[in-house]
Design an enzyme around this catalytic site. Structure first.
Site, PDB file in Angstrom:
ATOM      1  N   HIS A  27       0.656  -0.904  -0.045  1.00  0.00           N
ATOM      2  CA  HIS A  27      -0.215   0.366  -0.104  1.00  0.00           C
ATOM      3  C   HIS A  27       0.874   1.198  -0.111  1.00  0.00           C
ATOM      4  CE1 HIS A  27      -3.423  -2.481   1.496  1.00  0.00           C
ATOM      5  NE2 HIS A  27      -2.453  -3.238   1.362  1.00  0.00           N
ATOM      6  N   HIS A 205      -7.836  -8.427  -0.789  1.00  0.00           N
ATOM      7  CA  HIS A 205      -7.187  -8.888   0.805  1.00  0.00           C
ATOM      8  C   HIS A 205      -8.816  -9.443   1.532  1.00  0.00           C
ATOM      9  CE1 HIS A 205      -4.980  -4.900   0.106  1.00  0.00           C
ATOM     10  NE2 HIS A 205      -4.882  -5.858   1.788  1.00  0.00           N
ATOM     11  N   GLU A 208      -7.156 -12.183   6.150  1.00  0.00           N
ATOM     12  CA  GLU A 208      -6.379 -11.792   6.727  1.00  0.00           C
ATOM     13  C   GLU A 208      -6.524 -12.211   7.866  1.00  0.00           C
ATOM     14  OE1 GLU A 208      -5.675  -7.271   6.316  1.00  0.00           O
ATOM     15  OE2 GLU A 208      -3.974  -7.684   7.608  1.00  0.00           O
ATOM     16  N   ASP A 286       2.925  -5.432   2.046  1.00  0.00           N
ATOM     17  CA  ASP A 286       1.769  -4.491   2.872  1.00  0.00           C
ATOM     18  C   ASP A 286       2.189  -2.851   3.784  1.00  0.00           C
ATOM     19  OD1 ASP A 286      -0.904  -4.568   3.155  1.00  0.00           O
ATOM     20  OD2 ASP A 286      -0.483  -6.001   5.369  1.00  0.00           O
TER      21      ASP A 286
END
Ligand code: ADE
Ligand code: ZN
Length: 348
Positions: A27, A205, A208, A286
């Site tokens: 990100h 996603h 997670e 990430d």
């Protein structure tokens, strides 16, 4: 099949650092270092609820995904102008080049910015200009993936897609991120169907913190081509078989998972188990500014904690290319470069 040469334990860290690799779960707002947050806040006259870089860094003690997201969105509030997005992305690309990342597919969260009145043009054009310069100045190939925030409505996702369409040529796909539990994939099935019609790649996603069911639904209801995280898949044997059989990549983020308390420490991480089950696993960072390390640090710490070796290093780097959205010839060239790195080190 490439025969992975024998590599001694003391050569392994150097191999992990030097091998060419792709980063597929990053990100860009999660690369904002506290120093840059403060510099941009000063430049843009934004006030922060933290007195200093040190005080901000001390707030980076997370108990779960949501506790991180609250701080992550506060950090992103300093981004206002096209130049801010460019500067943030260039800072990441400079670090990526050091880590021998030859290709990066960057996530960005337009709604985090458009909700504050920032034009989507500033977001996309700033990031795109940085991607261009990453290629020409640093030799890092980079593309963009627009993510929808799943805690917001379907209507907001559709409006974001509409705003982004004049820049359709600037991004290769769409993703789904933010607060997972309670925001299942089905909420975005229609937006993703529209994205598919537009010829966009789709990732999401899933698994997670959320249950294996969210992974099934990301595949079946969103048409996801890759699953971001996906570590909860181990709780569902049928799902594990499907992921392996269909070669659906998982973009796993080891340091993130420890910082967000998905696993107590790296030695307990299930990445080796996912690899052993034949899944196309990749290693990614990430939100590296928040989780204590960029991509090579993820590799180094994970390998030190789990005892994995050269064979796994090769598989993970090769998987990063296999899972990337690039032309087959480009992928093949990088795999050859990867094999060269292994052969050179073994011959040294
Ligand atoms: N946005 C940034 N990092 C994220 C993560 N790890 N999970 C979900 N949304 C995110
Ligand atoms: Zn993520």
């Amino acid at each position: 099949m490439f025969q992975v040469p024998r590599v001694s334990a003391d050569q392994l860290p150097s191999l992990l650092r030097r091998m060419p690799k792709a980063e597929l779960h990053l990100h860009i707002e999660g690369t904002l270092e506290p120093e840059l947050i403060f510099a941009l806040a000063r430049r843009n006259g934004v006030s922060l609820p933290y007195a200093s870089v040190e005080e901000l860094r001390q707030a980076y003690a997370f108990s779960n995904l949501q506790s991180f997201l609250d701080i992550y969105y506060a950090g992103a509030s300093v981004l206002l102008r096209e130049q801010d997005f460019y500067d943030m992305a260039m800072a990441y690309f400079e670090r990526a080049a050091v880590d021998h990342i030859v290709h990066a597919e960057l996530f960005f969260d337009p709604q985090t910015h458009t909700e504050r009145g920032v034009p989507i043009a500033s977001v996309i054009e700033g990031l795109h200009r940085a991607c261009d310069d990453a290629r020409s100045k640093l030799g890092v190939d980079a593309t963009l993936i627009l993510c929808f925030l799943r805690h917001l409505s379907e209507e907001s996702a559709f409006a974001t897609l509409e705003q982004a369409l004049p820049y359709r040529h600037r991004f290769i796909g769409v993703g789904l991120d933010s607060s997972e539990v309670g925001n299942p994939p089905e909420k975005f099935a229609r937006v993703f169907a529209r994205c598919r019609e537009l010829g966009l790649h789709r990732v999401a996603h899933a698994g997670e913190e959320g249950p294996p069911r969210y992974i099934w639904d990301a595949l079946d209801l969103l048409g996801a081509e890759r699953i971001d995280h996906g570590v909860q898949a181990v709780h569902d044997a049928a799902l594990m078989q499907r992921l392996a059989a269909e070669r659906i990549p998982l973009t796993v983020c080891p340091l993130s998972n420890v910082r967000l308390c998905v696993f107590p420490d790296l030695s307990q991480h299930n990445l080796p188990r996912l690899l052993e089950a034949g899944l196309v696993v990749t290693v990614n960072s990430d939100d590296p500014a928040y989780f204590g390390g960029y991509l090579n640090e993820n590799f180094l710490q994970l390998f030190a904690a789990t005892g994995m070796g050269a064979q796994e290093a090769y598989t993970l780097a090769a998987n990063s290319f296999a899972a990337s959205f690039v032309a087959p010839a480009t992928r093949q060239a990088w795999v050859l470069e990867l094999q060269g790195t292994f052969s050179d080190l073994a011959a040294a």
